[in-house]
Design a protein around this motif. Structure first.
Motif, PDB file in Angstrom:
ATOM      1  N   ALA A 142      65.687  10.923  -5.441  1.00 51.42           N
ATOM      2  CA  ALA A 142      64.526  10.505  -4.759  1.00 51.42           C
ATOM      3  C   ALA A 142      64.396  10.537  -3.259  1.00 51.42           C
ATOM      4  CB  ALA A 142      63.994   9.194  -5.208  1.00 51.42           C
ATOM      5  N   LEU A 143      65.428  10.054  -2.470  1.00 52.45           N
ATOM      6  CA  LEU A 143      65.552   9.934  -1.257  1.00 52.45           C
ATOM      7  C   LEU A 143      65.811  11.401  -0.797  1.00 52.45           C
ATOM      8  CD1 LEU A 143      65.828   8.631   1.412  1.00 52.45           C
ATOM      9  CD2 LEU A 143      68.417   8.017   1.130  1.00 52.45           C
ATOM     10  N   LEU A 144      66.530  11.989  -1.262  1.00 49.80           N
ATOM     11  CA  LEU A 144      66.879  13.426  -0.754  1.00 49.80           C
ATOM     12  C   LEU A 144      65.497  14.412  -0.953  1.00 49.80           C
ATOM     13  CD1 LEU A 144      70.413  14.131  -2.272  1.00 49.80           C
ATOM     14  CD2 LEU A 144      69.570  14.310   0.064  1.00 49.80           C
ATOM     15  N   ASN A 145      64.893  14.272  -1.999  1.00 48.41           N
ATOM     16  CA  ASN A 145      63.491  15.094  -2.160  1.00 48.41           C
ATOM     17  C   ASN A 145      62.605  14.517  -1.296  1.00 48.41           C
ATOM     18  OD1 ASN A 145      64.476  16.566  -4.550  1.00 48.41           O
ATOM     19  ND2 ASN A 145      63.744  14.729  -5.899  1.00 48.41           N
ATOM     20  N   GLU A 146      62.323  13.432  -0.695  1.00 48.28           N
ATOM     21  CA  GLU A 146      61.431  12.853   0.219  1.00 48.28           C
ATOM     22  C   GLU A 146      61.844  13.517   1.602  1.00 48.28           C
ATOM     23  OE1 GLU A 146      58.612  10.923   0.529  1.00 48.28           O
ATOM     24  OE2 GLU A 146      58.776  11.490  -1.531  1.00 48.28           O
ATOM     25  N   LEU A 147      63.202  13.424   1.776  1.00 45.68           N
ATOM     26  CA  LEU A 147      63.617  14.095   3.109  1.00 45.68           C
ATOM     27  C   LEU A 147      63.481  15.565   3.204  1.00 45.68           C
ATOM     28  CD1 LEU A 147      67.246  12.161   3.523  1.00 45.68           C
ATOM     29  CD2 LEU A 147      64.842  11.641   4.678  1.00 45.68           C
ATOM     30  N   LEU A 148      63.907  16.342   2.230  1.00 39.69           N
ATOM     31  CA  LEU A 148      63.262  17.599   2.093  1.00 39.69           C
ATOM     32  C   LEU A 148      61.999  17.869   2.173  1.00 39.69           C
ATOM     33  CD1 LEU A 148      65.650  19.045  -0.820  1.00 39.69           C
ATOM     34  CD2 LEU A 148      65.971  19.338   1.603  1.00 39.69           C
ATOM     35  N   SER A 149      60.876  17.176   1.622  1.00 36.31           N
ATOM     36  CA  SER A 149      59.699  17.305   1.796  1.00 36.31           C
ATOM     37  C   SER A 149      59.156  17.093   3.320  1.00 36.31           C
ATOM     38  CB  SER A 149      58.731  16.291   0.802  1.00 36.31           C
ATOM     39  OG  SER A 149      57.649  16.055   1.179  1.00 36.31           O
ATOM     40  N   PHE A 150      59.864  15.974   4.028  1.00 34.71           N
ATOM     41  CA  PHE A 150      59.552  15.610   5.154  1.00 34.71           C
ATOM     42  C   PHE A 150      59.933  16.688   6.322  1.00 34.71           C
ATOM     43  CE2 PHE A 150      60.325  13.539   9.377  1.00 34.71           C
ATOM     44  CZ  PHE A 150      58.965  13.217   9.625  1.00 34.71           C
ATOM     45  N   VAL A 151      60.919  17.518   5.940  1.00 33.67           N
ATOM     46  CA  VAL A 151      61.478  18.493   6.850  1.00 33.67           C
ATOM     47  C   VAL A 151      60.452  19.763   6.758  1.00 33.67           C
ATOM     48  CG1 VAL A 151      63.192  20.340   6.942  1.00 33.67           C
ATOM     49  CG2 VAL A 151      64.018  18.199   6.773  1.00 33.67           C
ATOM     50  N   ARG A 152      59.814  19.875   5.766  1.00 34.54           N
ATOM     51  CA  ARG A 152      58.728  20.989   5.610  1.00 34.54           C
ATOM     52  C   ARG A 152      57.531  20.296   6.418  1.00 34.54           C
ATOM     53  NH1 ARG A 152      59.875  20.057   0.120  1.00 34.54           N
ATOM     54  NH2 ARG A 152      61.446  21.338  -0.868  1.00 34.54           N
ATOM     55  N   GLU A 153      57.338  19.250   6.416  1.00 35.87           N
ATOM     56  CA  GLU A 153      55.950  18.717   6.957  1.00 35.87           C
ATOM     57  C   GLU A 153      56.334  18.855   8.656  1.00 35.87           C
ATOM     58  OE1 GLU A 153      54.881  14.795   5.740  1.00 35.87           O
ATOM     59  OE2 GLU A 153      55.048  15.417   3.816  1.00 35.87           O
ATOM     60  N   ILE A 154      57.632  18.511   8.956  1.00 37.94           N
ATOM     61  CA  ILE A 154      57.626  18.303  10.382  1.00 37.94           C
ATOM     62  C   ILE A 154      57.920  19.726  11.043  1.00 37.94           C
ATOM     63  CG2 ILE A 154      60.317  18.294  10.530  1.00 37.94           C
ATOM     64  CD1 ILE A 154      58.338  15.802  12.406  1.00 37.94           C
ATOM     65  N   PHE A 155      58.268  20.521  10.325  1.00 35.65           N
ATOM     66  CA  PHE A 155      58.035  22.203  10.854  1.00 35.65           C
ATOM     67  C   PHE A 155      56.740  22.417  11.153  1.00 35.65           C
ATOM     68  CE2 PHE A 155      62.425  22.885   9.227  1.00 35.65           C
ATOM     69  CZ  PHE A 155      63.027  23.348  10.353  1.00 35.65           C
ATOM     70  N   LEU A 156      55.825  22.137  10.284  1.00 36.64           N
ATOM     71  CA  LEU A 156      54.380  22.334  10.371  1.00 36.64           C
ATOM     72  C   LEU A 156      53.942  21.423  11.648  1.00 36.64           C
ATOM     73  CD1 LEU A 156      53.240  22.150   6.675  1.00 36.64           C
ATOM     74  CD2 LEU A 156      53.310  24.225   8.107  1.00 36.64           C
ATOM     75  N   LEU A 157      54.236  20.200  11.734  1.00 36.31           N
ATOM     76  CA  LEU A 157      53.766  19.528  12.796  1.00 36.31           C
ATOM     77  C   LEU A 157      54.382  20.363  14.151  1.00 36.31           C
ATOM     78  CD1 LEU A 157      52.521  17.135  14.389  1.00 36.31           C
ATOM     79  CD2 LEU A 157      54.760  15.978  14.165  1.00 36.31           C
ATOM     80  N   TYR A 158      55.470  20.681  14.188  1.00 40.95           N
ATOM     81  CA  TYR A 158      56.068  21.412  15.552  1.00 40.95           C
ATOM     82  C   TYR A 158      55.439  22.482  15.766  1.00 40.95           C
ATOM     83  CZ  TYR A 158      60.281  18.427  15.504  1.00 40.95           C
ATOM     84  OH  TYR A 158      61.249  17.334  15.416  1.00 40.95           O
ATOM     85  N   LYS A 159      55.011  23.221  14.863  1.00 42.47           N
ATOM     86  CA  LYS A 159      54.346  24.444  14.823  1.00 42.47           C
ATOM     87  C   LYS A 159      52.958  24.241  15.420  1.00 42.47           C
ATOM     88  CE  LYS A 159      52.689  28.732  12.488  1.00 42.47           C
ATOM     89  NZ  LYS A 159      52.537  29.588  11.195  1.00 42.47           N
ATOM     90  N   SER A 160      52.389  23.236  15.059  1.00 42.09           N
ATOM     91  CA  SER A 160      50.862  22.990  15.559  1.00 42.09           C
ATOM     92  C   SER A 160      50.986  22.592  17.042  1.00 42.09           C
ATOM     93  CB  SER A 160      50.280  21.895  14.641  1.00 42.09           C
ATOM     94  OG  SER A 160      49.202  21.120  15.326  1.00 42.09           O
TER      95      SER A 160
END
Length: 90
Positions: free
Chosen positions: A48-66
């Motif tokens: 569950a933790l690994l899945n959350e971290l992978l999901s967060f990495v996707r979100e953070i890349f979108l934030l950095y792009k924005s």
């Protein structure tokens, strides 16, 4: 053997939790729950933790792009701009 296996899972989960920043520790329910648990993690906890971290990495890349598109940050993919470079050259 059971204790050794349990200790290894605990170490793995704690290692991952240590890399979570304050944002995840305060805002993410799974990270918060596992941080509060402190020990006796299961393989399901780790997954569950690994899945959350992978999901967060996707979100953070979108934030950095924005942020980059708004001109709030500068992203460099080259080590030539790294602040430690003068120390490495010296």
């Amino acid at each position: 053997d059971h204790y050794l296996h349990q200790e290894m899972i605990d170490i793995e989960v704690l290692f991952l939790l240590l890399w979570c920043g304050e944002y995840l520790k305060n805002k993410n329910k799974i990270v918060k729950k596992l941080t509060d648990k402190k020990r006796d993690y299961t393989t399901k906890d780790k997954e569950a933790l690994l899945n959350e971290l992978l999901s967060f990495v996707r979100e953070i890349f979108l934030l950095y792009k924005s942020l980059m598109q708004k001109g709030c940050i500068f992203i460099s993919t080259t080590p030539y701009m790294h602040p430690i470079l003068p120390l490495l050259i010296d």
